[in-house]
Design a protein around this motif. Structure first.
Motif, PDB file in Angstrom:
ATOM      1  N   ASP A 175      19.748  14.332  23.073  1.00 42.25           N
ATOM      2  CA  ASP A 175      19.526  13.895  24.446  1.00 42.25           C
ATOM      3  C   ASP A 175      18.069  14.076  24.806  1.00 42.25           C
ATOM      4  N   VAL A 176      17.648  13.312  25.752  1.00 45.56           N
ATOM      5  CA  VAL A 176      16.328  13.505  26.343  1.00 45.56           C
ATOM      6  C   VAL A 176      16.569  13.918  27.782  1.00 45.56           C
ATOM      7  N   ILE A 177      15.993  15.028  28.151  1.00 44.01           N
ATOM      8  CA  ILE A 177      16.206  15.539  29.505  1.00 44.01           C
ATOM      9  C   ILE A 177      14.893  15.426  30.266  1.00 44.01           C
ATOM     10  N   LEU A 178      14.934  14.680  31.342  1.00 42.21           N
ATOM     11  CA  LEU A 178      13.785  14.583  32.224  1.00 42.21           C
ATOM     12  C   LEU A 178      14.166  15.293  33.507  1.00 42.21           C
ATOM     13  N   ALA A 179      13.399  16.308  33.872  1.00 45.18           N
ATOM     14  CA  ALA A 179      13.753  17.096  35.045  1.00 45.18           C
ATOM     15  C   ALA A 179      12.518  17.405  35.870  1.00 45.18           C
ATOM     16  N   THR A 180      12.713  17.493  37.148  1.00 44.92           N
ATOM     17  CA  THR A 180      11.662  17.951  38.042  1.00 44.92           C
ATOM     18  C   THR A 180      11.846  19.444  38.224  1.00 44.92           C
ATOM     19  N   VAL A 181      10.804  20.188  37.923  1.00 46.56           N
ATOM     20  CA  VAL A 181      10.860  21.640  38.015  1.00 46.56           C
ATOM     21  C   VAL A 181      10.054  22.055  39.240  1.00 46.56           C
ATOM     22  N   ALA A 182      10.637  22.905  40.062  1.00 47.13           N
ATOM     23  CA  ALA A 182       9.987  23.339  41.300  1.00 47.13           C
ATOM     24  C   ALA A 182       9.726  24.845  41.265  1.00 47.13           C
ATOM     25  N   LYS A 183       8.934  25.312  42.195  1.00 43.35           N
ATOM     26  CA  LYS A 183       8.612  26.732  42.302  1.00 43.35           C
ATOM     27  C   LYS A 183       9.896  27.561  42.320  1.00 43.35           C
ATOM     28  N   GLY A 184       9.929  28.593  41.484  1.00 42.51           N
ATOM     29  CA  GLY A 184      11.097  29.466  41.420  1.00 42.51           C
ATOM     30  C   GLY A 184      12.096  29.076  40.347  1.00 42.51           C
ATOM     31  N   ASP A 185      11.972  27.873  39.789  1.00 39.97           N
ATOM     32  CA  ASP A 185      12.887  27.442  38.741  1.00 39.97           C
ATOM     33  C   ASP A 185      12.571  28.164  37.436  1.00 39.97           C
ATOM     34  N   VAL A 186      13.597  28.371  36.637  1.00 42.87           N
ATOM     35  CA  VAL A 186      13.435  28.969  35.320  1.00 42.87           C
ATOM     36  C   VAL A 186      13.910  27.943  34.301  1.00 42.87           C
ATOM     37  N   VAL A 187      13.085  27.693  33.299  1.00 42.77           N
ATOM     38  CA  VAL A 187      13.420  26.728  32.256  1.00 42.77           C
ATOM     39  C   VAL A 187      13.416  27.465  30.927  1.00 42.77           C
ATOM     40  N   MET A 188      14.502  27.362  30.196  1.00 45.51           N
ATOM     41  CA  MET A 188      14.579  27.984  28.876  1.00 45.51           C
ATOM     42  C   MET A 188      14.546  26.866  27.839  1.00 45.51           C
ATOM     43  N   ILE A 189      13.575  26.934  26.943  1.00 46.97           N
ATOM     44  CA  ILE A 189      13.403  25.909  25.918  1.00 46.97           C
ATOM     45  C   ILE A 189      13.652  26.566  24.562  1.00 46.97           C
ATOM     46  N   PRO A 190      14.700  26.146  23.856  1.00 49.95           N
ATOM     47  CA  PRO A 190      15.003  26.749  22.550  1.00 49.95           C
ATOM     48  C   PRO A 190      13.866  26.526  21.552  1.00 49.95           C
ATOM     49  N   GLY A 191      13.764  27.418  20.581  1.00 49.28           N
ATOM     50  CA  GLY A 191      12.758  27.296  19.545  1.00 49.28           C
ATOM     51  C   GLY A 191      12.887  25.993  18.781  1.00 49.28           C
ATOM     52  N   HIS A 192      11.757  25.480  18.327  1.00 49.49           N
ATOM     53  CA  HIS A 192      11.676  24.264  17.513  1.00 49.49           C
ATOM     54  C   HIS A 192      12.107  23.006  18.262  1.00 49.49           C
ATOM     55  N   LEU A 193      12.191  23.070  19.578  1.00 46.48           N
ATOM     56  CA  LEU A 193      12.557  21.893  20.370  1.00 46.48           C
ATOM     57  C   LEU A 193      11.279  21.266  20.917  1.00 46.48           C
ATOM     58  N   PRO A 194      10.960  20.035  20.502  1.00 46.63           N
ATOM     59  CA  PRO A 194       9.754  19.396  21.038  1.00 46.63           C
ATOM     60  C   PRO A 194       9.860  19.254  22.558  1.00 46.63           C
ATOM     61  N   HIS A 195       8.768  19.564  23.242  1.00 47.62           N
ATOM     62  CA  HIS A 195       8.778  19.476  24.698  1.00 47.62           C
ATOM     63  C   HIS A 195       7.345  19.378  25.213  1.00 47.62           C
ATOM     64  N   TRP A 196       7.199  18.874  26.417  1.00 46.70           N
ATOM     65  CA  TRP A 196       5.894  18.808  27.066  1.00 46.70           C
ATOM     66  C   TRP A 196       6.070  18.546  28.545  1.00 46.70           C
ATOM     67  N   TRP A 197       4.993  18.743  29.282  1.00 41.76           N
ATOM     68  CA  TRP A 197       4.972  18.435  30.706  1.00 41.76           C
ATOM     69  C   TRP A 197       4.450  17.009  30.829  1.00 41.76           C
ATOM     70  N   SER A 198       5.166  16.149  31.514  1.00 41.73           N
ATOM     71  CA  SER A 198       4.680  14.774  31.677  1.00 41.73           C
ATOM     72  C   SER A 198       3.785  14.647  32.896  1.00 41.73           C
ATOM     73  N   ALA A 199       3.925  15.540  33.864  1.00 39.19           N
ATOM     74  CA  ALA A 199       3.086  15.518  35.065  1.00 39.19           C
ATOM     75  C   ALA A 199       3.127  16.890  35.714  1.00 39.19           C
ATOM     76  N   LEU A 200       2.017  17.276  36.328  1.00 39.01           N
ATOM     77  CA  LEU A 200       1.946  18.548  37.042  1.00 39.01           C
ATOM     78  C   LEU A 200       1.387  18.297  38.433  1.00 39.01           C
ATOM     79  N   ASP A 201       2.078  18.803  39.438  1.00 40.62           N
ATOM     80  CA  ASP A 201       1.605  18.675  40.817  1.00 40.62           C
ATOM     81  C   ASP A 201       0.750  19.866  41.226  1.00 40.62           C
TER      82      ASP A 201
END
Length: 75
Positions: free
Chosen positions: A30-56
């Motif tokens: 799956d591809v997960i696109l999510a908006t992350v806001a102040k206070g959110d916690v994101v857990m990214i498993p090891g070896h999982l490609p990921h990046w920030w597409s935009a930063l406010d």
């Protein structure tokens, strides 16, 4: 993000051609696109490609790399 854009982004970030990147994208669960806001916690498993597409704003993060065998040198 359209699949074509995702393939181009993967190609750029992994330094492969678009055909190889397309195979990588098609092979993902799956591809997960999510908006992350102040206070959110994101857990990214090891070896999982990921990046920030935009930063406010600035982002603070903690990287936890388990090392039960003490293989990594402390800095």
């Amino acid at each position: 993000m359209k699949k074509r854009e995702l393939i181009q982004a993967v190609a750029i970030h992994t330094d492969v051609d678009n055909k190889t990147a397309a195979k990588l994208v098609e092979g993902t669960i799956d591809v997960i696109l999510a908006t992350v806001a102040k206070g959110d916690v994101v857990m990214i498993p090891g070896h999982l490609p990921h990046w920030w597409s935009a930063l406010d704003s600035d982002v603070s993060y903690l990287r936890l790399t388990p090392d039960p065998d003490s293989q990594q040198k402390l800095r």
